[in-house]
Scaffold this motif. Structure first.
Motif, PDB file in Angstrom:
ATOM      1  N   PRO B  61       2.045 -27.259  40.356  1.00  0.00           N
ATOM      2  CA  PRO B  61       2.540 -28.152  39.152  1.00  0.00           C
ATOM      3  C   PRO B  61       3.113 -29.337  39.499  1.00  0.00           C
ATOM      4  N   HIS B  62       3.002 -30.506  38.975  1.00  0.00           N
ATOM      5  CA  HIS B  62       3.522 -31.671  39.021  1.00  0.00           C
ATOM      6  C   HIS B  62       5.067 -31.438  39.084  1.00  0.00           C
ATOM      7  N   ARG B  63       5.957 -32.370  39.635  1.00  0.00           N
ATOM      8  CA  ARG B  63       7.417 -32.416  39.519  1.00  0.00           C
ATOM      9  C   ARG B  63       7.880 -32.614  38.231  1.00  0.00           C
ATOM     10  N   TRP B  64       7.293 -33.291  37.304  1.00  0.00           N
ATOM     11  CA  TRP B  64       7.607 -33.363  36.009  1.00  0.00           C
ATOM     12  C   TRP B  64       7.383 -32.282  35.068  1.00  0.00           C
ATOM     13  N   LEU B 110       1.881 -41.699  31.337  1.00  0.00           N
ATOM     14  CA  LEU B 110       0.481 -42.268  31.423  1.00  0.00           C
ATOM     15  C   LEU B 110       0.088 -41.696  32.862  1.00  0.00           C
ATOM     16  N   SER B 111       1.277 -41.714  33.915  1.00  0.00           N
ATOM     17  CA  SER B 111       1.072 -41.257  35.391  1.00  0.00           C
ATOM     18  C   SER B 111       0.679 -39.691  35.403  1.00  0.00           C
ATOM     19  N   PHE B 112       1.398 -39.077  34.695  1.00  0.00           N
ATOM     20  CA  PHE B 112       1.062 -37.658  34.441  1.00  0.00           C
ATOM     21  C   PHE B 112      -0.473 -37.628  33.924  1.00  0.00           C
ATOM     22  N   THR B 113      -0.811 -38.128  32.882  1.00  0.00           N
ATOM     23  CA  THR B 113      -2.183 -37.928  32.573  1.00  0.00           C
ATOM     24  C   THR B 113      -2.991 -38.187  33.574  1.00  0.00           C
ATOM     25  N   LYS B 114      -2.893 -39.320  34.523  1.00  0.00           N
ATOM     26  CA  LYS B 114      -3.596 -39.619  35.521  1.00  0.00           C
ATOM     27  C   LYS B 114      -3.683 -38.523  36.336  1.00  0.00           C
ATOM     28  N   ASN B 152      -1.687 -54.676  28.120  1.00  0.00           N
ATOM     29  CA  ASN B 152      -1.154 -53.495  28.664  1.00  0.00           C
ATOM     30  C   ASN B 152      -2.196 -52.672  29.317  1.00  0.00           C
ATOM     31  N   ALA B 153      -3.493 -52.878  28.872  1.00  0.00           N
ATOM     32  CA  ALA B 153      -4.399 -52.193  29.472  1.00  0.00           C
ATOM     33  C   ALA B 153      -4.590 -52.274  31.110  1.00  0.00           C
ATOM     34  N   LYS B 154      -4.259 -53.748  31.291  1.00  0.00           N
ATOM     35  CA  LYS B 154      -4.293 -53.784  32.790  1.00  0.00           C
ATOM     36  C   LYS B 154      -3.152 -53.278  33.585  1.00  0.00           C
ATOM     37  N   ASP B 155      -2.064 -52.985  32.984  1.00  0.00           N
ATOM     38  CA  ASP B 155      -0.815 -52.097  33.526  1.00  0.00           C
ATOM     39  C   ASP B 155      -1.385 -50.761  33.465  1.00  0.00           C
ATOM     40  N   ILE B 156      -1.868 -50.266  32.406  1.00  0.00           N
ATOM     41  CA  ILE B 156      -2.319 -48.856  32.347  1.00  0.00           C
ATOM     42  C   ILE B 156      -3.500 -48.802  33.607  1.00  0.00           C
ATOM     43  N   ILE B 157      -4.430 -49.420  33.840  1.00  0.00           N
ATOM     44  CA  ILE B 157      -5.358 -49.169  34.862  1.00  0.00           C
ATOM     45  C   ILE B 157      -4.815 -49.301  36.306  1.00  0.00           C
ATOM     46  N   ALA B 158      -3.634 -50.110  36.176  1.00  0.00           N
ATOM     47  CA  ALA B 158      -2.939 -50.095  37.777  1.00  0.00           C
ATOM     48  C   ALA B 158      -2.155 -48.702  37.946  1.00  0.00           C
ATOM     49  N   LEU B 159      -2.134 -47.811  36.968  1.00  0.00           N
ATOM     50  CA  LEU B 159      -1.642 -46.590  37.186  1.00  0.00           C
ATOM     51  C   LEU B 159      -2.707 -45.629  38.058  1.00  0.00           C
ATOM     52  N   GLY B 160      -3.871 -45.929  38.332  1.00  0.00           N
ATOM     53  CA  GLY B 160      -4.666 -45.120  39.243  1.00  0.00           C
ATOM     54  C   GLY B 160      -5.766 -44.477  38.656  1.00  0.00           C
ATOM     55  N   PHE B 161      -5.996 -44.746  37.157  1.00  0.00           N
ATOM     56  CA  PHE B 161      -7.080 -43.989  36.409  1.00  0.00           C
ATOM     57  C   PHE B 161      -8.608 -44.188  37.192  1.00  0.00           C
ATOM     58  N   ASP B 162      -9.261 -43.320  36.951  1.00  0.00           N
ATOM     59  CA  ASP B 162     -10.645 -43.310  37.671  1.00  0.00           C
ATOM     60  C   ASP B 162     -11.660 -44.016  36.739  1.00  0.00           C
ATOM     61  N   VAL B 163     -12.490 -45.178  37.161  1.00  0.00           N
ATOM     62  CA  VAL B 163     -12.963 -45.589  36.151  1.00  0.00           C
ATOM     63  C   VAL B 163     -14.404 -45.001  35.752  1.00  0.00           C
ATOM     64  N   LYS B 164     -14.855 -44.152  36.582  1.00  0.00           N
ATOM     65  CA  LYS B 164     -15.918 -43.264  36.240  1.00  0.00           C
ATOM     66  C   LYS B 164     -15.653 -42.374  35.029  1.00  0.00           C
ATOM     67  N   LYS B 165     -14.601 -41.897  34.968  1.00  0.00           N
ATOM     68  CA  LYS B 165     -13.924 -40.849  34.140  1.00  0.00           C
ATOM     69  C   LYS B 165     -13.023 -41.393  32.947  1.00  0.00           C
ATOM     70  N   THR B 166     -13.092 -42.666  32.907  1.00  0.00           N
ATOM     71  CA  THR B 166     -11.922 -43.181  31.916  1.00  0.00           C
ATOM     72  C   THR B 166     -12.433 -44.128  30.946  1.00  0.00           C
ATOM     73  N   PHE B 167     -12.542 -44.270  29.755  1.00  0.00           N
ATOM     74  CA  PHE B 167     -12.838 -45.226  28.830  1.00  0.00           C
ATOM     75  C   PHE B 167     -11.499 -45.407  28.091  1.00  0.00           C
ATOM     76  N   ILE B 168     -11.020 -46.631  28.109  1.00  0.00           N
ATOM     77  CA  ILE B 168      -9.949 -47.264  27.582  1.00  0.00           C
ATOM     78  C   ILE B 168     -10.225 -48.143  26.310  1.00  0.00           C
ATOM     79  N   TYR B 169      -9.832 -48.152  25.132  1.00  0.00           N
ATOM     80  CA  TYR B 169     -10.249 -49.014  24.072  1.00  0.00           C
ATOM     81  C   TYR B 169      -9.066 -49.335  23.083  1.00  0.00           C
ATOM     82  N   SER B 170      -9.378 -50.462  22.522  1.00  0.00           N
ATOM     83  CA  SER B 170      -8.448 -51.218  21.767  1.00  0.00           C
ATOM     84  C   SER B 170      -9.172 -50.562  20.134  1.00  0.00           C
ATOM     85  N   ASP B 171      -8.031 -50.147  19.338  1.00  0.00           N
ATOM     86  CA  ASP B 171      -8.672 -49.782  17.895  1.00  0.00           C
ATOM     87  C   ASP B 171      -9.424 -50.840  17.223  1.00  0.00           C
TER      88      ASP B 171
END
Lengths: 419, 419
Positions: B61-64, B110-114, B152-171
Motif C-alpha cells: 500500500p502507498h505510504r499515504w 492526484l498523485s495518489f490517483t495516478k 491546471n490540466a498541464k500541471d495534472i498531466i505532469a503528475l504522470g498519468f498514462d495518456v492511453k488510460k486517461t481522459f481529462i475534460y473541462s465541464d
C-alpha cells in the motif's frame, strides 16, 4: 380539469398546463385574457399599436393581430422603433417537442413568427426544448424527446421559414461552450426563491426543473454565440454584437420564463436589452372554451397529418357548437358565434374581414345554420392542412440538416439599412 | 475562520470550505477525521483492508495509505473484489481549477490517483469543474475558470498519468449530448430538499449551484458515453457497458456530492453500481492545523512553481513548529511531532517507514532540533517540486490536446483478464 368536482377554481395558466376558471357546477369558463394580462402586467395590443406597425413596416397587420389572437405584449413598441431606425434585432421562439406531428394549435404561433420574419426581415433563433419535455414528463426519456425534436423540426420547416435567416436547434443535440456558459451565467443570477415565485416550484421540485429556466432564457443571448453572429470566428464570448434586441413571439403561458429573463438580462456580463414579447391566446380545443388543443387528447385537435376526411369528421363530431339544437330554434333564436368552435377556427384562416363579419352576423341572426358554418370551417382547415402536407414532403433530411447547422445568420440591416 | 470571535464553533467541512472546531478563545483545533467519518458514516481504512489490498494487487500500500492520509472509504473492498475477479472498473476524480499553478495540497490526491491507475491498471476519467468554480465564486467568470482548467490540466498531466488510460475534460469545454442527457437525467432524480440536505443550500441559493451536483456526479456514468467506451461508435446511450463500477479518490470534503450519487445511481435508466469512494485528509497549511493549503492564501502553501529558495524560506518562516522556543528547552523537553508541520510534510514524502519512525522519536526526545527537522522537510519538498517542474516542461499544447480528446480508453481487462 376535474369537471366532476364541485369546488370552484380560478383560471390556472402556466407553461405546462392551461385551465379556465371553474364554477360550482364544474363548468369550465373561457380563458379571461384581459384579466390575465392585468394579473401579469402585460400591455394589451390596441389599434394605436397596429396603426404604428402598419406605418413602420408598410404591411397590414396579420389577421391574427387584427383579431386579437396575438393580444398582448411587452415592449413590442420598442422593437418597432428599432425597425424604424434600421437598428438590428432578431426573433427567438421555440417549441416543446411532442410525439407525432404538430397540430393546428402548434402551428399558429409558429406561422405568425414566420410572417414576422418575412415582414421585419430579421434572423430567427428557434429552440426545441427537448430537455424541458423530458424533465416535466416522468414517462419520457431524453432520447425520446430529442427524437421528437428532430421530427417536429421538419414540420416547423414546412411552415416556410427562410433558411438564410433561421437556425433551429435542439437543446440536447446542439451543445456549445458558449451556450453552456450563458446558461450557467444566467443561472448564477437567479435564486430558488425567484423560480418558485415565477413557476410555483417547491422544495420537492427536482433540480433539473429548477435549472431549466436558464436554458430556456439563454437563446435571447444568442448574439454572443460567435458561431451564429460574429464577424470573425472567435474563441470566446469576448465581444458580442452590442445592444441587439430580441423579440419573442409565444403563447401567453410561456410569459413566466421571459419575465424572469427580462428581470435579469441587464445583469449579464454583456448586458442585453430586455427582450420584447408578443403573446398569443391558445387555439381553442375542439370541445370548446377553457382548454387548449393537446397532443395527448387526439380528439381535442386537428393534426397536420389528418386527412380531409378526418378533419371533416372531427369538426362535425367534436367541434363545440354555438348553434341551437333544432333548425327551427336556430332560425328563431340565432346562434352564438362567440363560443362556436367552427366560427373561431374560421377567424384564424379567413383573411377577408368583411366576409367574416357577414358570417358572424348571419350566424347570430339564425340565417346561417351550424352545418353550413361547419362546412366553411372544414374547407378552410382542409386547405390549410393540405398546403402544409405538400410543403412537408419537401423537407428532407438534408433540408433539416441545413436549418440545424450553426452558421452565421443573415442580417438585412447590415447590407441594406432601413430608413 | 474568524479567530477573533469569542464564540465556539464545531468543525465545518463542506466542498467549498474547511475549518476546524474553534474554542472560546478562538483557537482552531485540528480536524477530527474520526468524528467526521462517524458523522458521515464512512468506513475507516484499517490494517485488514490494507493487507487485502496488498494480497489482491501484489503491491505494498502507498505510504499515504499506510500513514492514514487516505483514511476512509465507501465500498473500496468491493473494488478489490472486482480486481480479484478481473472485472472491469474505472477511476473518476476531478479538480476545481484555480488560477496559477497547483500547490502541494492539490497534487497529493492526484498523485495518489495516478498511483492507483498504475497499480490497478484501469482507465481514469478526470473532470475539471470550471463551471463549479465560477458558480461558487462571484468574482470569477466562466471564461476565466475555463482558462484555469486548461492551465491546471498541464500541471495534472505532469503528475504522470498514462495518456492511453486517461481522459481529462473541462465541464465547460467538453460538451456532448450524452454528457448533457446524463446530467439532466440525474437532475430529474434529485430534489431541492435533497441538495439542501447534502450541501446546506437554502432558498436564496442560485439555480446554477442547485443544479451543479448533477454535473459533478455524471462522470460516474461515463461508461454510457459511446465516445469513450463503446465497442462501436453509437448514436445514443443505448447500450452502455453494463455493471462497470467506478472508484472515486477524493478529499473528504467532496463526500456530500458522492453520497448523493450513491443514493441515486441505481435509479438511472441504465443503473450503475454505487460508486466506491476513497477519502483523503487535507494537506495541512503551513500555519498548522485547522485549515488546508489554499491558493488564495499564498503563504499557506508550497506551490509547484516555487523555487528551491522560496520553499526554504516558506518552511523556515511559516511552517508551524512543534519544537520549543530555545534549544535548551528543546533538548530538555523535546518537540511535538504530531503538530509539527515540517514533520507532517516529511510523512508525505519519506518512503522509508523505519527512518520516519526514527525522526519521530528523535524529535520527541529533543535529540533532533527544529532547524534540523525543517532542513529535512525542505529537502524532501525541493526534490518533489523539482521533479515536478522537470516533467511539467514536457507538457506541451499537443500533449494537452491528446489527453483532452474524447477517445476510447484502454481497459486492461479486455485484453488480459486478471486471475
Amino acid at each position: 380539469m376535474a369537471a366532476n368536482s364541485s369546488s370552484t377554481a380560478e383560471q390556472d395558466i402556466n407553461p405546462w398546463s392551461v385551465a379556465g376558471a371553474r364554477d360550482e357546477s364544474g363548468n369550465i369558463a373561457q380563458i379571461d385574457y384581459v384579466s390575465l394580462a392585468q394579473k401579469w402586467n402585460t400591455q394589451l395590443i390596441g389599434q394605436d399599436l397596429l396603426d404604428r406597425f402598419e406605418k413602420v413596416t408598410g404591411h397590414k397587420p396579420h389577421r391574427w393581430l387584427r383579431r386579437g389572437l396575438f393580444f398582448s405584449h411587452r415592449d413590442f413598441d420598442k422593437i418597432l422603433t428599432k425597425k424604424e431606425k434600421g437598428e438590428p434585432f432578431f426573433l427567438y421562439t421555440g417549441r416543446g417537442p411532442s410525439t407525432g406531428s404538430l397540430h393546428l394549435g402548434h402551428t399558429i404561433p409558429l406561422s405568425f413568427t414566420k410572417w414576422l420574419q418575412d415582414v421585419l426581415d430579421v434572423p430567427l433563433v428557434f429552440m426545441l426544448t427537448d430537455d424541458e419535455k423530458a424533465l416535466f414528463k416522468d414517462s419520457l426519456t431524453f432520447e425520446e424527446t430529442m427524437q421528437y425534436a428532430m421530427d417536429n423540426a421538419k414540420d416547423i420547416i414546412a411552415l416556410g421559414f427562410d433558411v438564410k435567416k433561421t437556425f433551429i436547434y435542439s437543446d440536447l443535440k446542439y451543445v456549445s461552450s458558449h451556450f453552456l456558459m450563458n446558461a450557467w451565467e444566467f443561472g448564477k443570477l437567479v435564486t430558488f426563491n425567484q423560480v418558485r415565485g415565477a413557476f410555483g416550484f417547491n422544495e420537492s421540485t427536482n433540480i433539473g426543473r429548477l435549472f431549466f429556466p436558464s436554458v430556456q432564457c439563454v437563446a435571447a443571448f444568442a448574439t454572443s454565440y460567435p458561431e451564429l453572429w460574429a464577424e470573425e470566428p472567435q474563441k470566446n464570448r469576448s465581444q458580442p454584437i452590442a445592444d441587439i434586441a430580441c423579440l419573442i413571439p409565444m403563447g401567453i403561458d410561456q410569459d413566466p420564463y421571459f419575465r424572469l429573463l427580462r428581470e435579469n438580462s441587464h445583469r449579464m456580463r454583456f448586458p442585453s436589452p430586455k427582450p420584447a414579447l408578443i403573446h398569443s391566446k391558445f387555439l381553442t380545443a375542439l370541445q370548446g372554451p377553457g382548454g387548449k388543443m393537446s397532443s395527448s387528447e387526439p380528439n381535442s385537435a386537428i393534426f397536420m397529418t389528418d386527412t380531409a376526411k378526418q378533419i371533416k369528421t372531427k369538426i362535425n363530431k367534436y367541434a363545440f357548437s354555438g348553434g341551437q339544437v333544432t333548425i327551427e330554434d336556430h332560425r328563431r333564436l340565432g346562434g352564438n358565434p362567440d363560443v362556436d368552435v367552427a366560427y373561431t377556427y374560421l377567424t384564424y384562416f379567413e383573411e377577408d374581414d368583411a366576409k367574416l363579419a357577414e358570417i358572424y352576423t348571419k350566424y347570430k341572426s339564425g340565417e346561417l345554420l351550424t352545418g353550413e358554418l361547419k362546412a366553411m370551417a372544414i374547407k378552410a382547415l382542409q386547405d390549410n392542412v393540405q398546403e402544409f402536407q405538400e410543403k412537408r414532403k419537401l423537407v428532407t433530411d438534408e433540408v433539416l440538416e441545413q436549418f440545424m447547422t450553426p452558421r452565421r445568420l443573415y442580417f438585412a440591416e447590415k447590407t441594406l439599412p432601413i430608413r
